[in-house]
Design a protein around this motif. Sequence first.
Motif, PDB file in Angstrom:
ATOM      1  N   ALA A  28       0.818  -1.215   0.000  1.00 37.11           N
ATOM      2  CA  ALA A  28       0.000   0.000   0.000  1.00 37.11           C
ATOM      3  C   ALA A  28       0.851   1.264   0.000  1.00 37.11           C
ATOM      4  O   ALA A  28       0.381   2.324  -0.423  1.00 37.11           O
ATOM      5  N   ILE A  29       2.080   1.180   0.448  1.00 32.94           N
ATOM      6  CA  ILE A  29       2.975   2.343   0.453  1.00 32.94           C
ATOM      7  C   ILE A  29       3.747   2.465  -0.856  1.00 32.94           C
ATOM      8  O   ILE A  29       3.870   3.559  -1.423  1.00 32.94           O
ATOM      9  N   ILE A  31       3.230   1.173  -3.980  1.00 33.95           N
ATOM     10  CA  ILE A  31       2.510   1.375  -5.245  1.00 33.95           C
ATOM     11  C   ILE A  31       2.201   2.862  -5.459  1.00 33.95           C
ATOM     12  O   ILE A  31       2.470   3.398  -6.543  1.00 33.95           O
ATOM     13  N   PRO A  32       1.663   3.574  -4.458  1.00 39.58           N
ATOM     14  CA  PRO A  32       1.491   5.014  -4.675  1.00 39.58           C
ATOM     15  C   PRO A  32       2.816   5.749  -4.931  1.00 39.58           C
ATOM     16  O   PRO A  32       2.851   6.719  -5.696  1.00 39.58           O
ATOM     17  N   TRP A  33       3.893   5.274  -4.317  1.00 43.58           N
ATOM     18  CA  TRP A  33       5.199   5.887  -4.580  1.00 43.58           C
ATOM     19  C   TRP A  33       5.566   5.712  -6.059  1.00 43.58           C
ATOM     20  O   TRP A  33       6.057   6.646  -6.703  1.00 43.58           O
ATOM     21  N   VAL A  35       3.516   5.362  -8.550  1.00 42.88           N
ATOM     22  CA  VAL A  35       2.644   6.247  -9.332  1.00 42.88           C
ATOM     23  C   VAL A  35       3.127   7.692  -9.226  1.00 42.88           C
ATOM     24  O   VAL A  35       3.177   8.419 -10.221  1.00 42.88           O
ATOM     25  N   PHE A  36       3.500   8.111  -8.020  1.00 45.34           N
ATOM     26  CA  PHE A  36       4.004   9.480  -7.803  1.00 45.34           C
ATOM     27  C   PHE A  36       5.253   9.738  -8.638  1.00 45.34           C
ATOM     28  O   PHE A  36       5.362  10.770  -9.306  1.00 45.34           O
ATOM     29  N   THR A  37       6.200   8.803  -8.591  1.00 41.67           N
ATOM     30  CA  THR A  37       7.439   9.031  -9.353  1.00 41.67           C
ATOM     31  C   THR A  37       7.178   9.040 -10.854  1.00 41.67           C
ATOM     32  O   THR A  37       7.837   9.778 -11.584  1.00 41.67           O
ATOM     33  N   ARG A  38       6.224   8.248 -11.287  1.00 38.17           N
ATOM     34  CA  ARG A  38       5.945   8.193 -12.728  1.00 38.17           C
ATOM     35  C   ARG A  38       5.264   9.464 -13.214  1.00 38.17           C
ATOM     36  O   ARG A  38       5.643  10.034 -14.241  1.00 38.17           O
ATOM     37  N   TYR A  39       4.237   9.923 -12.486  1.00 37.46           N
ATOM     38  CA  TYR A  39       3.437  11.031 -13.005  1.00 37.46           C
ATOM     39  C   TYR A  39       3.831  12.399 -12.452  1.00 37.46           C
ATOM     40  O   TYR A  39       3.746  13.388 -13.165  1.00 37.46           O
ATOM     41  N   PRO A  48       9.116  -0.433  -7.580  1.00 37.39           N
ATOM     42  CA  PRO A  48       7.886  -0.659  -6.817  1.00 37.39           C
ATOM     43  C   PRO A  48       7.004  -1.789  -7.348  1.00 37.39           C
ATOM     44  O   PRO A  48       6.514  -2.609  -6.570  1.00 37.39           O
ATOM     45  N   GLU A  49       6.825  -1.863  -8.647  1.00 33.72           N
ATOM     46  CA  GLU A  49       5.937  -2.895  -9.181  1.00 33.72           C
ATOM     47  C   GLU A  49       6.487  -4.309  -8.998  1.00 33.72           C
ATOM     48  O   GLU A  49       5.766  -5.193  -8.523  1.00 33.72           O
TER      49      GLU A  49
END
Length: 172
Positions: A28-29, A31-33, A35-39, A48-49
């Motif tokens: 849960a920590i 995956i959002p990281w 997404v944050f780094t990507r976008y 992360p993935e």
Amino acid sequence: MKASYVRAMDAVHRACIVVCGVCLAVIAIIIPWGVFTRYALNSAASWPEPLAVLLMIVLAFLSAVVCYREYLHIGVGIVPGLLKGPAKTALGVLIELCMAATNVFMLWWGISLVQTTWHQTIGEFPSVTVGMSYLPVPIAGLLTLLFVIERLWTGALFPVEPEDATATVSLE
């Protein structure tokens, strides 16, 4: 000795729950990281993935172990609900022996799978081998086998229904 074994299985059960909780929290920590780094940073992190996938493997297998011990695994309760006495006990023993066979299969062939793939590395994590990622298979097989032994030893083959349960099996 039986009480000591049950206490040991309680400790194993709690440890599995803790490991599953940690895996879920980390997923849960991270995956959002990712997404944050990507976008937001426009520079996707590569780890992360794949880490989430590895943690999901651990989570899935250990959650299955926990669900088995808590009688939450997939099962059909209609036939045992219709049976009483020795027939119900015989069915319970047969089910547990089938579970034992399945878990011995997971343990034996899981170890073989781990040994076969131990020296193959994972691209994103060079220090983690593919064999390490398959370790949850034999570990889950062993732990579930220990819980099967506990059920057979204690005779707790089916979940105990509460006294105030009103559900019945319809024969219509």
